[in-house]
Design an enzyme around this catalytic site. Sequence first.
Site, PDB file in Angstrom:
ATOM      1  N   GLU A  15      -6.976   4.518   7.683  1.00  8.35           N
ATOM      2  CA  GLU A  15      -6.768   5.950   7.390  1.00  8.35           C
ATOM      3  C   GLU A  15      -7.973   6.534   6.671  1.00  8.35           C
ATOM      4  OE1 GLU A  15      -2.967   5.438   5.500  1.00  8.35           O
ATOM      5  OE2 GLU A  15      -2.107   4.884   7.439  1.00  8.35           O
ATOM      6  N   HIS A  33      -9.604   1.025   4.659  1.00  5.67           N
ATOM      7  CA  HIS A  33      -8.342   1.172   5.393  1.00  5.67           C
ATOM      8  C   HIS A  33      -8.573   2.119   6.570  1.00  5.67           C
ATOM      9  CE1 HIS A  33      -4.260   2.406   6.356  1.00  5.67           C
ATOM     10  NE2 HIS A  33      -3.872   1.267   5.791  1.00  5.67           N
ATOM     11  N   GLU A  90      -5.875  -5.546  10.389  1.00  6.14           N
ATOM     12  CA  GLU A  90      -4.905  -4.472  10.623  1.00  6.14           C
ATOM     13  C   GLU A  90      -5.254  -3.737  11.910  1.00  6.14           C
ATOM     14  OE1 GLU A  90      -2.598  -2.931   6.970  1.00  6.14           O
ATOM     15  OE2 GLU A  90      -4.293  -1.645   7.374  1.00  6.14           O
ATOM     16  N   LYS A 118       0.198   4.282  -0.375  1.00  7.28           N
ATOM     17  CA  LYS A 118      -0.451   5.462   0.218  1.00  7.28           C
ATOM     18  C   LYS A 118      -0.210   6.707  -0.637  1.00  7.28           C
ATOM     19  CE  LYS A 118      -0.276   3.214   4.657  1.00  7.28           C
ATOM     20  NZ  LYS A 118      -0.175   3.307   6.102  1.00  7.28           N
ATOM     21  N   GLY A 166       1.750   1.870  11.150  1.00  4.89           N
ATOM     22  CA  GLY A 166       2.633   3.033  11.262  1.00  4.89           C
ATOM     23  C   GLY A 166       3.404   3.107  12.571  1.00  4.89           C
ATOM     24  N   ASN A 226       0.868  -1.178   0.000  1.00  6.21           N
ATOM     25  CA  ASN A 226       0.000   0.000   0.000  1.00  6.21           C
ATOM     26  C   ASN A 226       0.905   1.228   0.000  1.00  6.21           C
ATOM     27  OD1 ASN A 226      -1.809   2.046   0.524  1.00  6.21           O
ATOM     28  ND2 ASN A 226      -2.391   1.312   2.574  1.00  6.21           N
ATOM     29  N   GLY A 278       2.703  -1.273   4.415  1.00  9.35           N
ATOM     30  CA  GLY A 278       2.743   0.165   4.136  1.00  9.35           C
ATOM     31  C   GLY A 278       4.166   0.632   3.897  1.00  9.35           C
ATOM     32  N   SER A 316       2.896  -2.629  10.465  1.00  8.19           N
ATOM     33  CA  SER A 316       4.318  -2.740  10.827  1.00  8.19           C
ATOM     34  C   SER A 316       4.970  -4.062  10.408  1.00  8.19           C
ATOM     35  CB  SER A 316       4.502  -2.522  12.332  1.00  8.19           C
ATOM     36  OG  SER A 316       4.128  -1.207  12.670  1.00  8.19           O
TER      37      SER A 316
HETATM   38  P1  PGA Z   1       2.627  -0.001   7.868  1.00 10.24           P
HETATM   39  O1  PGA Z   1       1.196   0.288   7.196  1.00 10.24           O
HETATM   40  O2  PGA Z   1       3.174  -1.248   7.238  1.00 10.24           O
HETATM   41  O3  PGA Z   1       3.452   1.221   7.534  1.00 10.24           O
HETATM   42  O4  PGA Z   1       2.408  -0.144   9.338  1.00 10.24           O
HETATM   43  C1  PGA Z   1       0.317  -0.756   6.931  1.00 10.24           C
HETATM   44  C2  PGA Z   1      -0.926  -0.226   6.275  1.00 10.24           C
HETATM   45  O5  PGA Z   1      -1.312   0.911   6.533  1.00 10.24           O
HETATM   46  O6  PGA Z   1      -1.570  -0.911   5.455  1.00 10.24           O
END
Ligand code: PGA
Length: 260
Positions: free
Chosen positions: A105, A103, A175, A17, A181, A15, A242, A221
Amino acid sequence: MVKEKTSMKKIIIGNLKMNILSQAERETYLGAVKKELAGKKINNAEIVLCPPAIHLESFGKVLGKKVALGGQNCFWEEKGSYTGEISPVMLKNFGSEYVIIGHSERRKYFFENDQSINQKVLASLKNGLSPIICVGETKEERQSGETMHVITRQIKEAFAGVAPGKLEKIVVAYEPIWSVGSDSIPTSNEIMEAKVLIQKILSRNFSQNMIQKMRIIYGGSVSVKTVGQACIESGMEGALIGRESLAPREFLKIARIING
Ligand code: PGA
């Protein structure tokens, strides 16, 4: 627990983003992805990249069939006066097979709720896209012991009206929001419990056979360091990645670990 189907291909989804801000950055990124893919076989897993929609066509041209593509979101309507939105039909026509739906976000900054997420799931399936449905609890929900309750609600609502035959097209990404993040991940047991719970909720409406065909993956993560605990020991069928997807070398290393 639902019996595992061993022939199912795992899936590693990047992803990207709201990153890759220019054509120059895109070229550098795609060049690095191609270099990492060259000469290396990944037979047991599918690799998917979800760039900002503006880059989909170029990603497709450069990467060809080696990598599948996905959108990061779509609207539930197909066409019309919906300023700023992306149609599932557009995603499909510009090379996507997948689309990330719900997601955390999107839930947080764009106020997406279980109902709109369900509409998007149905619209993406209708238009031949495989939705990657994200579910997971916040830190507060975890601390107050509501994790199971939250996952149950999100899964029930997201799958409302989904035809049984469509299950194998769907990917569910567990998730936990507090993990995205950050650098913390749940224990492999906690992740496995989430998977079992998701399968159990779905077993009220879908047959075991259908459920076995659906991939449940982990996101939050994931790195070379954490992938063992997050995706292998926990028995997940892949990862949603991510930050590490912005570093093609790391991303492909994780893919090879999951590929086995
Ligand atoms: P991250 O994000 O791997 O940076 O923790 C995962 C995601 O938002 O899908």
